[in-house]
Design a protein around this motif. Sequence first.
Motif, short mmCIF file in Angstrom:
data_model
loop_
_atom_site.label_atom_id
_atom_site.label_comp_id
_atom_site.label_asym_id
_atom_site.label_seq_id
_atom_site.Cartn_x
_atom_site.Cartn_y
_atom_site.Cartn_z
N ASP A 290 0.84 -1.21 0.00
CA ASP A 290 0.00 0.00 0.00
C ASP A 290 0.87 1.25 0.00
OD1 ASP A 290 -2.36 -1.49 0.11
OD2 ASP A 290 -2.33 -1.53 2.32
N ILE A 291 1.90 1.24 0.85
CA ILE A 291 2.78 2.41 0.94
C ILE A 291 3.51 2.64 -0.38
CG2 ILE A 291 4.93 3.22 2.00
CD1 ILE A 291 3.88 2.22 4.66
N GLU A 292 3.96 1.57 -0.99
CA GLU A 292 4.64 1.71 -2.28
C GLU A 292 3.71 2.29 -3.33
OE1 GLU A 292 7.03 -1.13 -5.46
OE2 GLU A 292 6.71 -1.84 -3.42
N LYS A 293 2.44 1.87 -3.32
CA LYS A 293 1.48 2.39 -4.30
C LYS A 293 1.19 3.88 -4.04
CE LYS A 293 -2.91 1.49 -6.60
NZ LYS A 293 -3.17 2.90 -6.79
N ILE A 294 1.03 4.24 -2.77
CA ILE A 294 0.80 5.66 -2.45
C ILE A 294 1.96 6.50 -2.95
CG2 ILE A 294 0.70 7.31 -0.53
CD1 ILE A 294 -0.93 5.17 1.01
N GLN A 295 3.17 6.05 -2.69
CA GLN A 295 4.35 6.81 -3.12
C GLN A 295 4.39 6.93 -4.65
OE1 GLN A 295 7.34 4.43 -1.19
NE2 GLN A 295 7.45 5.79 0.59
N SER A 296 4.02 5.85 -5.34
CA SER A 296 4.02 5.88 -6.80
C SER A 296 2.94 6.81 -7.34
CB SER A 296 3.79 4.45 -7.33
OG SER A 296 3.68 4.45 -8.73
N ASP A 297 1.75 6.73 -6.74
CA ASP A 297 0.64 7.60 -7.18
C ASP A 297 0.98 9.07 -6.96
OD1 ASP A 297 -0.76 5.34 -7.89
OD2 ASP A 297 -2.07 5.36 -6.12
N VAL A 298 1.57 9.36 -5.80
CA VAL A 298 1.93 10.76 -5.50
C VAL A 298 2.99 11.25 -6.48
CG1 VAL A 298 3.12 12.21 -3.80
CG2 VAL A 298 1.26 10.70 -3.07
N ALA A 299 3.97 10.40 -6.77
CA ALA A 299 5.02 10.79 -7.71
C ALA A 299 4.42 11.11 -9.08
CB ALA A 299 6.06 9.68 -7.83
N SER A 300 3.44 10.31 -9.50
CA SER A 300 2.79 10.57 -10.80
C SER A 300 2.03 11.88 -10.77
CB SER A 300 1.82 9.42 -11.14
OG SER A 300 2.53 8.21 -11.29
N ALA A 305 1.86 17.71 -12.16
CA ALA A 305 1.87 19.11 -11.72
C ALA A 305 3.01 19.87 -12.40
CB ALA A 305 2.04 19.17 -10.20
N VAL A 306 4.16 19.23 -12.56
CA VAL A 306 5.29 19.88 -13.23
C VAL A 306 4.94 20.14 -14.70
CG1 VAL A 306 7.65 19.52 -14.04
CG2 VAL A 306 7.05 18.97 -11.68
N LYS A 307 4.34 19.16 -15.35
CA LYS A 307 3.97 19.35 -16.77
C LYS A 307 2.95 20.47 -16.90
CE LYS A 307 2.65 16.90 -20.97
NZ LYS A 307 1.94 18.06 -21.48
N PHE A 308 1.98 20.50 -15.97
CA PHE A 308 0.98 21.56 -15.98
C PHE A 308 1.66 22.92 -15.85
CE2 PHE A 308 -1.78 24.39 -13.44
CZ PHE A 308 -2.88 24.48 -14.28
N ALA A 309 2.62 23.03 -14.94
CA ALA A 309 3.33 24.29 -14.75
C ALA A 309 4.14 24.66 -15.98
CB ALA A 309 4.24 24.18 -13.51
N GLN A 310 4.83 23.67 -16.56
CA GLN A 310 5.64 23.96 -17.74
C GLN A 310 4.79 24.42 -18.92
OE1 GLN A 310 7.54 20.09 -17.92
NE2 GLN A 310 9.48 20.91 -17.16
N ASP A 311 3.59 23.83 -19.07
CA ASP A 311 2.74 24.14 -20.21
C ASP A 311 1.88 25.39 -20.02
OD1 ASP A 311 3.75 21.87 -21.34
OD2 ASP A 311 1.99 20.61 -20.93
#
Length: 329
Positions: A290-300, A305-311
Amino acid sequence: MSFIERNVMLTKQDKIDIFREMTMIRKFEEKAAQMYERGNIRGFLHLYIGQEAVASGFMWPLRSDDYVIGAYREHGHALGRCASPRAVMAELFGKSTGVSGGKGGSMHLFDIKRRFLGGTAIVGGGLPIAAGIGFAITYSGGDQICLCFFGDGAVNEGSFHETLNIASLWNLPILFVCENNLYGMGTAVERASAVPNLHRRAQCYSMAVETVDGMDVMAVYDMADKLISQVRETKHPIFVEAITYRYRGHSIADPGTYRTKEEIEEWRRRDPIVQYGSKLMDEGTLSPADIEKIQSDVASEIEAAVKFAQDSPLPQPEALYHDVYANAI
């Protein structure tokens, strides 16, 4: 991340959401550091890494109509108040889609929809604003409170003493939260304050004071839940000192050489996210998967968010004339 009423007993899902939120704050800050080093973020950047339990623990018991004031290290406060990671990242990039329209940057996040009334680049600058909010609540007969965050360096500022005096004298509904991360810029608290137990500095203003372990999110939550209810009921301010630690320097340009590696490692062994994750696994709320999935989801989500900011576009020149005067809120 949705904005919900949280002043209820924590459910299993609440605990998971708190862990996810702390993970979001940590990974957001790590990504912001990368973006700064690549030149996508200009100006100053003060990271919150290590202090996540304070923002999440204090914010969770608030109501949606309460008010929050941050300080210049306020990315975690904004995310804890459920501001969109995309809008916060865009603000760091100086884009028009940012929470402050790209005109505030890292130290001036502002989200009126969530009554997050900003960070401020001036040490202790948010304290008088909190007094104004507290007075407005009292004047209008409301039962909201104002949660005011500031750092240990602010306790030596005149604004701290003036605000606590008037808040106590006029019975303003403010919960003052001093995030004592042990250093004001590069100076240790015991070298800057004649009374290094900072909660004692507030006692002379006739208000209750408390201290809490700022590395333990459940200890912070329990304290916050109690104190927020007290402030709401009594309409009188309370001061709480949260003992915490920032892993990085004062700003991203600060290598933090005034601290030893041993000191930093000692605090890292008490990492608030690792501690809380272990607790949730011990009680069966989360599994390692579960923790690994949360970390992966948050990273995505942060990559999005970075792509949104760049665009996103930069603010137009006429934006200089917008938001100069504010309507009542």
